[in-house]
Design an enzyme around this catalytic site. Structure first.
Site, mmCIF file in Angstrom:
data_model
loop_
_atom_site.group_PDB
_atom_site.id
_atom_site.type_symbol
_atom_site.label_atom_id
_atom_site.label_comp_id
_atom_site.label_asym_id
_atom_site.label_seq_id
_atom_site.Cartn_x
_atom_site.Cartn_y
_atom_site.Cartn_z
ATOM 1 N N HIS A 243 5.299 7.783 -3.126
ATOM 2 C CA HIS A 243 4.124 8.193 -3.918
ATOM 3 C C HIS A 243 2.974 7.666 -3.206
ATOM 4 O O HIS A 243 2.697 6.538 -2.757
ATOM 5 C CB HIS A 243 4.325 7.787 -5.097
ATOM 6 C CG HIS A 243 5.420 8.426 -5.871
ATOM 7 N ND1 HIS A 243 6.119 7.999 -6.906
ATOM 8 C CD2 HIS A 243 5.756 9.837 -5.984
ATOM 9 C CE1 HIS A 243 6.904 8.764 -7.446
ATOM 10 N NE2 HIS A 243 6.470 9.848 -7.100
ATOM 11 N N TYR A 244 1.927 8.444 -3.142
ATOM 12 C CA TYR A 244 0.275 7.943 -3.122
ATOM 13 C C TYR A 244 -0.388 8.782 -3.914
ATOM 14 O O TYR A 244 -0.500 9.828 -4.049
ATOM 15 C CB TYR A 244 0.031 8.193 -1.522
ATOM 16 C CG TYR A 244 -0.993 7.270 -1.412
ATOM 17 C CD1 TYR A 244 -1.142 5.865 -1.158
ATOM 18 C CD2 TYR A 244 -2.555 7.787 -1.213
ATOM 19 C CE1 TYR A 244 -2.146 5.043 -0.633
ATOM 20 C CE2 TYR A 244 -3.546 7.032 -1.208
ATOM 21 C CZ TYR A 244 -3.204 5.770 -0.842
ATOM 22 O OH TYR A 244 -4.623 4.918 -0.537
ATOM 23 N N PRO A 246 0.820 5.060 -5.334
ATOM 24 C CA PRO A 246 2.176 4.713 -5.947
ATOM 25 C C PRO A 246 2.089 3.747 -7.135
ATOM 26 O O PRO A 246 0.859 3.412 -7.461
ATOM 27 C CB PRO A 246 2.690 3.551 -4.877
ATOM 28 C CG PRO A 246 1.580 3.036 -4.158
ATOM 29 C CD PRO A 246 0.557 4.069 -4.132
ATOM 30 N N TYR A 248 3.331 1.101 -8.031
ATOM 31 C CA TYR A 248 3.133 -0.576 -7.799
ATOM 32 C C TYR A 248 2.992 -0.464 -6.141
ATOM 33 O O TYR A 248 3.530 0.236 -5.450
ATOM 34 C CB TYR A 248 4.220 -1.311 -8.114
ATOM 35 C CG TYR A 248 5.467 -0.851 -7.718
ATOM 36 C CD1 TYR A 248 6.237 -1.129 -6.657
ATOM 37 C CD2 TYR A 248 6.312 0.094 -8.841
ATOM 38 C CE1 TYR A 248 7.384 -0.671 -6.437
ATOM 39 C CE2 TYR A 248 7.427 0.641 -8.435
ATOM 40 C CZ TYR A 248 7.989 0.191 -7.110
ATOM 41 O OH TYR A 248 9.400 0.668 -6.967
ATOM 42 N N TYR A 249 2.103 -1.635 -5.564
ATOM 43 C CA TYR A 249 2.053 -1.597 -4.134
ATOM 44 C C TYR A 249 2.881 -2.590 -3.620
ATOM 45 O O TYR A 249 2.380 -3.724 -3.218
ATOM 46 C CB TYR A 249 0.517 -2.178 -4.232
ATOM 47 C CG TYR A 249 -0.387 -1.132 -4.734
ATOM 48 C CD1 TYR A 249 -0.539 0.010 -4.245
ATOM 49 C CD2 TYR A 249 -1.225 -1.340 -5.963
ATOM 50 C CE1 TYR A 249 -1.643 0.997 -4.709
ATOM 51 C CE2 TYR A 249 -2.242 -0.540 -6.408
ATOM 52 C CZ TYR A 249 -2.381 0.734 -5.966
ATOM 53 O OH TYR A 249 -3.114 1.641 -6.427
ATOM 54 N N HIS A 250 3.922 -1.871 -3.298
ATOM 55 C CA HIS A 250 5.127 -2.485 -2.559
ATOM 56 C C HIS A 250 5.797 -1.401 -2.096
ATOM 57 O O HIS A 250 6.240 -0.688 -2.826
ATOM 58 C CB HIS A 250 5.921 -3.537 -3.124
ATOM 59 C CG HIS A 250 6.931 -4.206 -2.343
ATOM 60 N ND1 HIS A 250 7.120 -5.307 -1.802
ATOM 61 C CD2 HIS A 250 8.362 -3.659 -1.921
ATOM 62 C CE1 HIS A 250 8.067 -5.699 -0.841
ATOM 63 N NE2 HIS A 250 8.670 -4.676 -1.048
ATOM 64 N N HIS A 252 8.097 1.551 -0.948
ATOM 65 C CA HIS A 252 9.353 1.985 -1.417
ATOM 66 C C HIS A 252 9.569 3.499 -1.228
ATOM 67 O O HIS A 252 8.680 4.068 -1.270
ATOM 68 C CB HIS A 252 9.737 1.551 -2.937
ATOM 69 C CG HIS A 252 8.504 1.882 -3.813
ATOM 70 N ND1 HIS A 252 7.398 1.498 -3.983
ATOM 71 C CD2 HIS A 252 8.780 3.452 -4.839
ATOM 72 C CE1 HIS A 252 6.785 2.180 -4.902
ATOM 73 N NE2 HIS A 252 7.434 3.142 -5.252
ATOM 74 N N VAL A 253 10.901 3.781 -1.279
ATOM 75 C CA VAL A 253 11.140 5.029 -0.960
ATOM 76 C C VAL A 253 12.175 5.747 -1.979
ATOM 77 O O VAL A 253 12.979 5.064 -2.418
ATOM 78 C CB VAL A 253 12.026 5.271 0.310
ATOM 79 C CG1 VAL A 253 12.423 6.900 0.841
ATOM 80 C CG2 VAL A 253 11.147 4.728 1.641
#
Length: 328
Positions: A243-244, A246, A248-250, A252-253
């Site tokens: 996601h962009y 996202p 949360y800012y870590h 992940h897929v």
């Protein structure tokens, strides 16, 4: 249907329906199509969950009317459950399977309220300059607020370890676990998360040309681990995306079944295919930056809710020719 039939006669048809087989079911489990018969004549029954009532009286009793509430997991402020709308708590759970998936955020923040509120949507283009000057500082501020505690709880082995079904440690390590929105049983709505152990990757913006080999490794492991755990699936039935912006800012897929309905979270303006990201990185001209060239050097277009801080504090002021409020 003959006009002469009374309402009671028409209503009496449903209990007479004899099931033969399931023809179809949507990925969220809200609609099902059944094939069967009534009085030895073939029939198709389409069943769809009715909309939730919106009046205050009904909703004020909603939480207390639930039965057989079963916790699926909890991490920091996030909790998720299965529950029944049956009003008889003493009824057999096997006879009354859960018909609701519940997510509870407690205690929630103003940002959660904004995220989940009905609001207008805007499409914005984030240039490398806007990212560096405004969005990156915004990301830093959110990380500094402790928004990633629940992620670090998982990565550091404090919570949800029983749900982690694949883990690879090290500088290029990552783990896989179910997304909190999946019921953990309906394969056609499969939704898993791949969380990387690296702390330097906040979002797709931090990926560089030099990360291509690692990304391909992660992609392969995500696919292999998923089909190993769920042998009914094949690799080409899985879709990987990020996601962009996202939530949360870590980095992940998301791993989902290709048949999962493409709602807002998978739509253009929110989701970026992992294979497309890898391809874009591979095609980047090395130039002055060489292997350091990356997704921070391109413009990205995505959607924002009008209540989000990125809209109110950055993109709306920029649109109106004013200074954005979030500065480095």
């Amino acid at each position: 249907m003959a006009d002469s039939q009374s309402a009671s006669e028409v209503e009496a048809l449903i209990p007479q329906f004899t099931l033969d087989r399931v023809l179809n079911q949507d990925q969220a489990g809200r609609r099902i199509v059944l094939s069967g018969s009534i009085a030895s004549k073939p029939a198709i029954l389409l069943a769809e969950r009715a909309a939730f009532p919106s009046d205050h009286d009904h909703l004020s009793r909603f939480s207390t009317s639930l039965s057989h509430i079963k916790n699926l997991g909890a991490n920091d402020i996030y909790h998720w459950y299965l529950a029944c709308t049956s009003t008889s708590p003493s009824s057999d759970l096997a006879a009354q399977p859960p018909d609701l998936k519940l997510n509870l955020i407690y205690p929630c923040t103003d940002q959660h309220v904004k995220k989940y509120s009905q609001q207008g949507i805007r499409l914005v283009t984030e240039t490398p300059q806007i990212y560096a000057s405004h969005v990156r500082p915004y990301m830093q501020a959110k990380r500094d607020e402790g928004r990633l505690n629940w992620v670090f709880n998982i990565l550091e082995g404090r919570t949800e370890q029983e749900d982690v079904f694949y883990r690879e440690h090290g500088p290029e390590g990552f783990l896989i676990l179910p997304d909190l929105n999946w019921d953990r049983k309906t394969l056609s709505s499969l939704h898993l998360l791949g969380l990387v152990e690296r702390r330097d990757l906040w979002s797709v913006r931090d990926l560089r040309k030099k990360d291509v080999t690692w990304l391909k490794h992660v992609r392969g492991k995500l696919l292999d681990a998923t089909v190993k755990l769920y042998p009914q699936l094949e690799r080409d039935q899985l879709k990987l995306y990020v996601h962009y912006q996202p939530t949360y800012y870590h980095f992940h897929v998301h791993v989902v079944h290709v048949a999962l309905e493409t709602g807002a979270t998978q739509a253009t303006g929110k989701a970026l295919g992992l294979e497309n990201i890898i391809g874009q990185l591979e095609m980047m001209a090395e130039g002055e930056k060489g292997e350091e060239a990356g997704m921070a050097d391109v413009s990205l277009t995505y959607q924002l809710g009008e209540a989000s801080e990125l809209w109110t504090e950055v993109f709306l002021p920029l649109k109106e020719g004013r200074d954005a409020r979030i500065q480095p």
